[in-house]
Scaffold this motif. Structure first.
Motif, PDB file in Angstrom:
ATOM      1  N   SER A  91      30.046 -48.670  -8.093  1.00  0.00           N
ATOM      2  CA  SER A  91      29.044 -49.697  -8.333  1.00  0.00           C
ATOM      3  C   SER A  91      28.346 -50.068  -7.036  1.00  0.00           C
ATOM      4  CB  SER A  91      29.696 -50.958  -8.931  1.00  0.00           C
ATOM      5  OG  SER A  91      28.759 -52.003  -9.046  1.00  0.00           O
ATOM      6  N   SER A  92      27.042 -50.305  -7.125  1.00  0.00           N
ATOM      7  CA  SER A  92      26.299 -50.889  -6.008  1.00  0.00           C
ATOM      8  C   SER A  92      26.024 -52.369  -6.259  1.00  0.00           C
ATOM      9  CB  SER A  92      24.981 -50.136  -5.785  1.00  0.00           C
ATOM     10  OG  SER A  92      24.199 -50.113  -6.965  1.00  0.00           O
ATOM     11  N   PHE A  93      26.622 -52.922  -7.329  1.00  0.00           N
ATOM     12  CA  PHE A  93      26.506 -54.344  -7.656  1.00  0.00           C
ATOM     13  C   PHE A  93      27.837 -55.079  -7.477  1.00  0.00           C
ATOM     14  CE2 PHE A  93      22.507 -53.259  -9.378  1.00  0.00           C
ATOM     15  CZ  PHE A  93      21.807 -54.412  -9.717  1.00  0.00           C
ATOM     16  N   GLY A  94      28.878 -54.399  -7.065  1.00  0.00           N
ATOM     17  CA  GLY A  94      30.176 -55.045  -6.971  1.00  0.00           C
ATOM     18  C   GLY A  94      30.850 -55.108  -8.322  1.00  0.00           C
ATOM     19  N   ARG A  95      31.368 -56.287  -8.687  1.00  0.00           N
ATOM     20  CA  ARG A  95      32.158 -56.450  -9.907  1.00  0.00           C
ATOM     21  C   ARG A  95      31.308 -56.499 -11.175  1.00  0.00           C
ATOM     22  NH1 ARG A  95      37.295 -58.528  -8.460  1.00  0.00           N
ATOM     23  NH2 ARG A  95      37.589 -59.481 -10.502  1.00  0.00           N
ATOM     24  N   ALA A  96      29.994 -56.581 -11.031  1.00  0.00           N
ATOM     25  CA  ALA A  96      29.157 -56.892 -12.183  1.00  0.00           C
ATOM     26  C   ALA A  96      28.667 -55.669 -12.958  1.00  0.00           C
ATOM     27  CB  ALA A  96      27.948 -57.717 -11.739  1.00  0.00           C
ATOM     28  N   PHE A  97      28.543 -54.509 -12.345  1.00  0.00           N
ATOM     29  CA  PHE A  97      27.768 -53.407 -12.915  1.00  0.00           C
ATOM     30  C   PHE A  97      28.481 -52.093 -12.601  1.00  0.00           C
ATOM     31  CE2 PHE A  97      23.064 -51.851 -13.247  1.00  0.00           C
ATOM     32  CZ  PHE A  97      23.454 -50.616 -13.728  1.00  0.00           C
ATOM     33  N   PRO A  98      29.566 -51.748 -13.326  1.00  0.00           N
ATOM     34  CA  PRO A  98      30.243 -50.481 -13.061  1.00  0.00           C
ATOM     35  C   PRO A  98      29.471 -49.307 -13.641  1.00  0.00           C
ATOM     36  CG  PRO A  98      31.280 -51.580 -14.898  1.00  0.00           C
ATOM     37  CD  PRO A  98      30.206 -52.517 -14.407  1.00  0.00           C
ATOM     38  N   ARG A  99      29.502 -48.196 -12.919  1.00  0.00           N
ATOM     39  CA  ARG A  99      28.897 -46.952 -13.402  1.00  0.00           C
ATOM     40  C   ARG A  99      30.031 -45.938 -13.599  1.00  0.00           C
ATOM     41  NH1 ARG A  99      24.357 -48.302  -9.443  1.00  0.00           N
ATOM     42  NH2 ARG A  99      25.619 -47.280  -7.837  1.00  0.00           N
ATOM     43  N   PHE A 100      30.125 -45.415 -14.830  1.00  0.00           N
ATOM     44  CA  PHE A 100      31.216 -44.523 -15.213  1.00  0.00           C
ATOM     45  C   PHE A 100      30.751 -43.065 -15.173  1.00  0.00           C
ATOM     46  CE2 PHE A 100      32.348 -48.568 -16.923  1.00  0.00           C
ATOM     47  CZ  PHE A 100      33.733 -48.602 -17.030  1.00  0.00           C
ATOM     48  N   TYR A 101      31.659 -42.183 -14.726  1.00  0.00           N
ATOM     49  CA  TYR A 101      31.404 -40.745 -14.700  1.00  0.00           C
ATOM     50  C   TYR A 101      32.648 -40.044 -15.263  1.00  0.00           C
ATOM     51  CZ  TYR A 101      28.057 -42.273 -11.134  1.00  0.00           C
ATOM     52  OH  TYR A 101      27.073 -42.939 -10.451  1.00  0.00           O
ATOM     53  N   ILE A 102      32.433 -39.117 -16.179  1.00  0.00           N
ATOM     54  CA  ILE A 102      33.514 -38.289 -16.710  1.00  0.00           C
ATOM     55  C   ILE A 102      33.139 -36.832 -16.491  1.00  0.00           C
ATOM     56  CG2 ILE A 102      34.723 -37.550 -18.795  1.00  0.00           C
ATOM     57  CD1 ILE A 102      34.573 -40.343 -19.866  1.00  0.00           C
ATOM     58  N   ARG A 103      34.029 -36.097 -15.848  1.00  0.00           N
ATOM     59  CA  ARG A 103      33.794 -34.694 -15.501  1.00  0.00           C
ATOM     60  C   ARG A 103      32.541 -34.544 -14.644  1.00  0.00           C
ATOM     61  NH1 ARG A 103      35.396 -31.824 -21.342  1.00  0.00           N
ATOM     62  NH2 ARG A 103      37.665 -31.994 -21.044  1.00  0.00           N
TER      63      ARG A 103
ATOM     64  N   THR B 167      23.504 -42.601 -11.800  1.00  0.00           N
ATOM     65  CA  THR B 167      23.509 -43.463 -10.614  1.00  0.00           C
ATOM     66  C   THR B 167      22.469 -44.571 -10.663  1.00  0.00           C
ATOM     67  OG1 THR B 167      21.985 -41.965  -9.457  1.00  0.00           O
ATOM     68  CG2 THR B 167      24.359 -41.590  -9.154  1.00  0.00           C
ATOM     69  N   ASP B 168      21.697 -44.645 -11.730  1.00  0.00           N
ATOM     70  CA  ASP B 168      20.626 -45.635 -11.834  1.00  0.00           C
ATOM     71  C   ASP B 168      21.192 -47.054 -11.742  1.00  0.00           C
ATOM     72  OD1 ASP B 168      18.292 -47.059 -12.428  1.00  0.00           O
ATOM     73  OD2 ASP B 168      17.633 -45.557 -13.887  1.00  0.00           O
ATOM     74  N   PHE B 169      20.554 -47.904 -10.908  1.00  0.00           N
ATOM     75  CA  PHE B 169      21.060 -49.261 -10.699  1.00  0.00           C
ATOM     76  C   PHE B 169      20.232 -50.321 -11.418  1.00  0.00           C
ATOM     77  CE2 PHE B 169      18.172 -48.236  -7.183  1.00  0.00           C
ATOM     78  CZ  PHE B 169      17.253 -49.264  -7.271  1.00  0.00           C
ATOM     79  N   ARG B 170      19.265 -49.926 -12.229  1.00  0.00           N
ATOM     80  CA  ARG B 170      18.435 -50.925 -12.904  1.00  0.00           C
ATOM     81  C   ARG B 170      19.135 -51.498 -14.122  1.00  0.00           C
ATOM     82  NH1 ARG B 170      14.091 -46.772 -13.867  1.00  0.00           N
ATOM     83  NH2 ARG B 170      16.093 -45.764 -14.230  1.00  0.00           N
ATOM     84  N   LEU B 171      18.802 -52.735 -14.436  1.00  0.00           N
ATOM     85  CA  LEU B 171      19.528 -53.453 -15.480  1.00  0.00           C
ATOM     86  C   LEU B 171      19.146 -53.008 -16.889  1.00  0.00           C
ATOM     87  CD1 LEU B 171      19.584 -57.070 -13.994  1.00  0.00           C
ATOM     88  CD2 LEU B 171      21.287 -55.258 -13.795  1.00  0.00           C
ATOM     89  N   ASN B 172      18.126 -52.161 -17.022  1.00  0.00           N
ATOM     90  CA  ASN B 172      17.778 -51.640 -18.349  1.00  0.00           C
ATOM     91  C   ASN B 172      18.132 -50.167 -18.478  1.00  0.00           C
ATOM     92  OD1 ASN B 172      15.684 -50.804 -16.559  1.00  0.00           O
ATOM     93  ND2 ASN B 172      14.366 -50.368 -18.310  1.00  0.00           N
ATOM     94  N   THR B 173      19.019 -49.706 -17.616  1.00  0.00           N
ATOM     95  CA  THR B 173      19.380 -48.298 -17.653  1.00  0.00           C
ATOM     96  C   THR B 173      20.390 -48.015 -18.765  1.00  0.00           C
ATOM     97  OG1 THR B 173      20.157 -46.473 -16.259  1.00  0.00           O
ATOM     98  CG2 THR B 173      21.340 -48.542 -16.088  1.00  0.00           C
ATOM     99  N   SER B 174      20.553 -46.747 -19.083  1.00  0.00           N
ATOM    100  CA  SER B 174      21.599 -46.313 -20.012  1.00  0.00           C
ATOM    101  C   SER B 174      22.513 -45.347 -19.271  1.00  0.00           C
ATOM    102  CB  SER B 174      20.998 -45.629 -21.244  1.00  0.00           C
ATOM    103  OG  SER B 174      20.366 -44.407 -20.876  1.00  0.00           O
ATOM    104  N   GLN B 175      23.712 -45.160 -19.810  1.00  0.00           N
ATOM    105  CA  GLN B 175      24.688 -44.278 -19.184  1.00  0.00           C
ATOM    106  C   GLN B 175      25.201 -43.268 -20.212  1.00  0.00           C
ATOM    107  OE1 GLN B 175      27.735 -46.823 -17.572  1.00  0.00           O
ATOM    108  NE2 GLN B 175      26.492 -47.470 -15.841  1.00  0.00           N
ATOM    109  N   PRO B 176      25.564 -42.063 -19.768  1.00  0.00           N
ATOM    110  CA  PRO B 176      26.088 -41.067 -20.711  1.00  0.00           C
ATOM    111  C   PRO B 176      27.569 -41.228 -21.028  1.00  0.00           C
ATOM    112  CG  PRO B 176      25.877 -40.100 -18.531  1.00  0.00           C
ATOM    113  CD  PRO B 176      25.315 -41.492 -18.423  1.00  0.00           C
ATOM    114  N   VAL B 177      28.227 -42.199 -20.380  1.00  0.00           N
ATOM    115  CA  VAL B 177      29.601 -42.546 -20.738  1.00  0.00           C
ATOM    116  C   VAL B 177      29.537 -43.861 -21.505  1.00  0.00           C
ATOM    117  CG1 VAL B 177      31.900 -43.134 -19.919  1.00  0.00           C
ATOM    118  CG2 VAL B 177      30.552 -41.387 -18.722  1.00  0.00           C
ATOM    119  N   SER B 178      29.981 -43.839 -22.748  1.00  0.00           N
ATOM    120  CA  SER B 178      29.946 -45.042 -23.571  1.00  0.00           C
ATOM    121  C   SER B 178      31.240 -45.826 -23.399  1.00  0.00           C
ATOM    122  CB  SER B 178      29.758 -44.663 -25.042  1.00  0.00           C
ATOM    123  OG  SER B 178      29.656 -45.813 -25.859  1.00  0.00           O
TER     124      SER B 178
END
Length: 749
Positions: free
Chosen positions: A76-88, A93-104
């Motif tokens: 995370s580049s936001f600390g405790r507030a905004f984790p970014r998950f990666y599997i395999r 890496t998008d840090f915007r608050l309207n982003t989506s992630q491929p790990v649900s």
């Protein structure tokens, strides 16, 4: 995957009077029903409450799971507030608050779509499951990399609960508690809560708005009510979270130019920044999970609501002043940057209806309908640090997302030793973004204008339109088979597809609007699941290969305009393996080992991104028609960002039985990951070094495991490494959590 702190003590008797230790059967809900994990044809790792106790003893947020499960990375580049998950190695890496992630992330059967919601604290959980590979049939959109699934402890008629209190470095306080039991013959309830706080441990040596940084206080609670009738069950859940503290701390010029070494004399306990650093977050939600039992069939209804408000402000340049002023530092600060992002208004509604068969025949199935609705505003602010933090820019966007899906899955026991599974899901997705307000008077391309306005911003757009409204639809599916070689050994193979809808990046001072097309993934898995040595050991291993078409990537920063834009790579691929092993080597020593190899690669010969302003890029430059560098760099062949090739984790727990029902134990856990790229391009400075972190716990429990007191340490080697960078105008980065030591007491009933 880590061992329970007292794995065999949930049965009658204690560690001192039990027979030869064996591993409990691991039950999971990866296929939306309770099953033995060894019989599910999928790469899965589950983490139980005792394991979570050990990892979370230092008051950490959900990132403490990173590296503790094969092929799982969380940053995370936001600390405790905004984790970014990666599997395999597959994430965003998008840090915007309207982003989506491929790990649900699915919490109590309700998807947590917004990245801020994914950071809900980890407490009073029955289990965490990590499902690797596309989960496009039963979990749907935005899960092409996999799913991380959290399940809270359910209410029961039995009176039970626990209380846990820990104290550690920097006046860290970590409290958890839960109590539950029957209210009547039909009703039961459970209430749980947590509170964590820590003093600032970093001193600001510059006379700025903050004297100290990295402190926080966070609280969360959950209340559940369960009704159990004749053929009908209803589970109601309400939860909330509050966080107040400092945002991620960026540190200017912490890398030696030309290397990824930290600068000589780097002091992790001190910074010099002139901008304000602050973070606050409030979220709440509720759900209703209903089940009707009709004998051979069951009908499920899951209704969920989530809402979050947040604001995070930080000094992006990581220092003070600017190079055109008499005083600035540390190192070169070309110009000051101080920004904030927030969500002032947000709502998410989900509804699922699902029917499943319970015939007990060779063929069982389930089918359902799913609806998702999210609407929220995102605000972005900029401030002039050189003018006392006066606001000099503002943007407000509105994004809505509607999604519908129909799905079905079936299991066919072809023979007693061979089983087939298959699933289908068709999804319709609509997303719309509009810019509601925009102005900027700061150091931006509009600086020569009196004021940047919406009209002037639209002039940067090729079509003059600041809005976007993509519509997508996609069929995803999976097919798998399980072969039982013996009562203790299963082989499986699986092919699955996944889907992530279009993403939108609004126009800003440095970039025009960008829209990324939907991405799709196809994955092939094969593995073995075996219980060994009369169930004293368990081995799960898998190999995999996946392809992602039109993968959505985020190009951040760069020397050609400090832009933040969305891109689609034609294709990216990943291949590797995972290994889970745990065993009672003796009746007192339990050891686990997890390992994974993830080889990822971007395959797009024409794709280029802007290089950094101050670092040493090692990719080939892009050339124009005249053979001159454009300022961009070709990233074909690069690994995906934040995708370590190797990750390993190891634990060992040794217990010494004492008086009846008591035990002294030593528990240690270790996690290693190899180097990672912070960004899409490769550079000397923005390549994270390999990182090894370990924990140690010395404890004594008594009353057959009901009471436990321990001393512990996290990051006991006190490793200090950069775990992320800021590609803006200098060699700014941020580091991992420091060493923490403490004591903890827990009582259960």
């Amino acid at each position: 995957m880590l061992p329970a702190a007292a794995l065999a003590q949930d049965t009658a008797g204690s560690a001192s009077d039990s027979d030869a230790k064996t591993l409990d059967t691991l039950m999971v809900t990866a296929q939306r029903k309770v099953e033995n994990a060894q019989e599910v044809p999928m790469s899965i790792t589950a983490i139980n409450p005792e394991q979570l106790d050990v990892l979370g003893s230092g008051g950490g947020d959900v990132r403490f799971l990173s590296g503790r499960v094969p092929s799982l990375n969380i940053e995370s580049s936001f600390g405790r507030a905004f984790p970014r998950f990666y599997i395999r190695g597959y994430g965003n890496t998008d840090f915007r608050l309207n982003t989506s992630q491929p790990v649900s992330l699915v919490y109590d059967d309700v998807v947590q779509e917004n990245p801020i919601l994914k950071g809900f604290p980890v407490f009073d959980l029955e289990q965490v499951e990590v499902l690797r590979g596309p989960q496009g049939s039963l979990f749907g959109r935005n899960s092409p990399a996999g799913v991380v699934k959290f399940d809270s402890v359910r209410p029961s008629q039995e009176l039970n609960g626990y209380g846990k209190l820990g104290y550690g470095s920097d006046d860290m306080i970590n409290f958890e508690g839960a109590i539950g039991g029957g209210l009547s013959e039909r009703w039961s309830a459970r209430a749980s809560a947590m509170f964590q706080r820590r003093d600032d441990w970093v001193e600001n040596t510059y006379p700025g708005p903050n004297d100290g940084l990295e402190g926080y206080d966070e609280s969360a609670g959950r209340v559940q009510f369960l009704y159990e009738g004749d053929g009908f069950e209803a589970l109601f859940n309400a939860h909330a979270r509050h966080l107040n503290g400092t945002a991620r701390l960026f540190r200017a010029n912490i890398f030696k130019p030309g290397t990824n070494d930290l600068v000589d004399g780097f002091d992790p306990d001190k910074v010099s920044i002139d901008g304000l650093n602050h973070s606050e977050l409030d979220s709440h939600g509720a759900s209703a999970r209903l089940r009707w039992d009709f004998g051979d069939y069951s009908l499920h209804s899951i209704t969920g609501y989530e809402s979050v408000e947040t604001y995070s402000r930080g000094d992006i340049d990581g220092g003070f002043g600017a190079s055109f002023l008499p005083d600035s530092g540390p190192g070169e600060i070309p110009f000051a940057s101080e920004t904030a992002d927030g969500i002032p208004d947000h709502s998410q509604w989900t509804q699922e209806f699902r029917i499943e068969s319970n015939t007990g025949t060779a063929f069982d199935w389930q089918a359902g309908l799913f609806y998702f609705r999210e609407a929220y505003d995102v605000e972005s602010f900029s401030y002039d640090s050189l003018a006392g933090g006066a606001q000099d820019g503002y943007q407000r966007i509105r994004q809505t997302n509607d999604s519908w899906a129909v799905f079905t899955a079936g299991t066919w026991e072809v023979t007693p030793d061979f089983q087939l599974r298959a699933g289908l899901r068709y999804t319709w997705d609509e997303k719309k973004l509009t810019v509601r307000d925009y102005w900027n008077t700061g150091f931006v391309p509009c600086v020569l204008l009196e004021k940047c306005t919406l009209a002037q911003l639209a002039a940067q757009e090729p079509d003059g339109d600041l809005s976007a409204a993509p519509k997508d639809n996609k069929l995803s599916w999976d097919l798998s088979g399980t072969w039982r070689l013996s009562d203790d050994v299963n082989l499986y193979a699986r092919v699955a597809t996944g889907y992530r809808g279009s993403s939108i990046q609004s126009a800003g001072a440095f970039n025009a609007k960008s829209v990324a097309d939907p991405e799709t993934s196809t994955s092939f898995d094969a593995g073995i699941k075996a219980d060994l040595w009369d169930r004293r050991a368990r081995l799960n291993a898998s190999v995999f290969y996946y392809e992602v078409k039109d993968q959505q990537l985020t190009a951040v920063g760069g020397s050609t305009g400090n832009a933040n834009i969305l891109l689609n790579a034609k294709k990216s691929v990943g291949q590797g393996f995972e290994l889970d092993f745990q065993a009672w080597l003796t009746d007192n020593l339990l050891v686990t080992l997890g390992s994974s190899y993830n080889d990822t690669e971007i395959k797009d010969s024409d794709l280029s991104v802007a290089g950094c302003a101050a670092c040493t890029v090692t990719n080939d430059p892009e050339l124009d028609e005249e053979g001159q560098p454009t300022g961009n760099y070709l990233i074909n062949g690069n690994p995906l960002p934040q995708a370590p090739k190797w990750s390993h984790n190891l634990t060992a727990r040794w217990g010494l039985p004492l008086a009846a029902g008591s035990e002294f134990y030593v528990y240690t856990d270790w996690a290693y990951r190899s180097e990672v790229n912070f960004f899409l391009y490769e550079s000397e400075e923005f390549t994270g070094k390999p990182l090894l972190e370990g924990g140690l716990r010395l404890g004594y429990n008594w009353g057959h495991g009901r009471y436990d007191v321990a001393v512990y340490g996290r990051n006991i080697l006190d490793k200090v490494e950069a775990v992320g960078g800021i590609d803006f105008n200098n060699l700014t980065g941020f580091i991992n959590e420091p060493r923490l030591v403490g004591v903890e007491f827990k009582a259960s009933f």
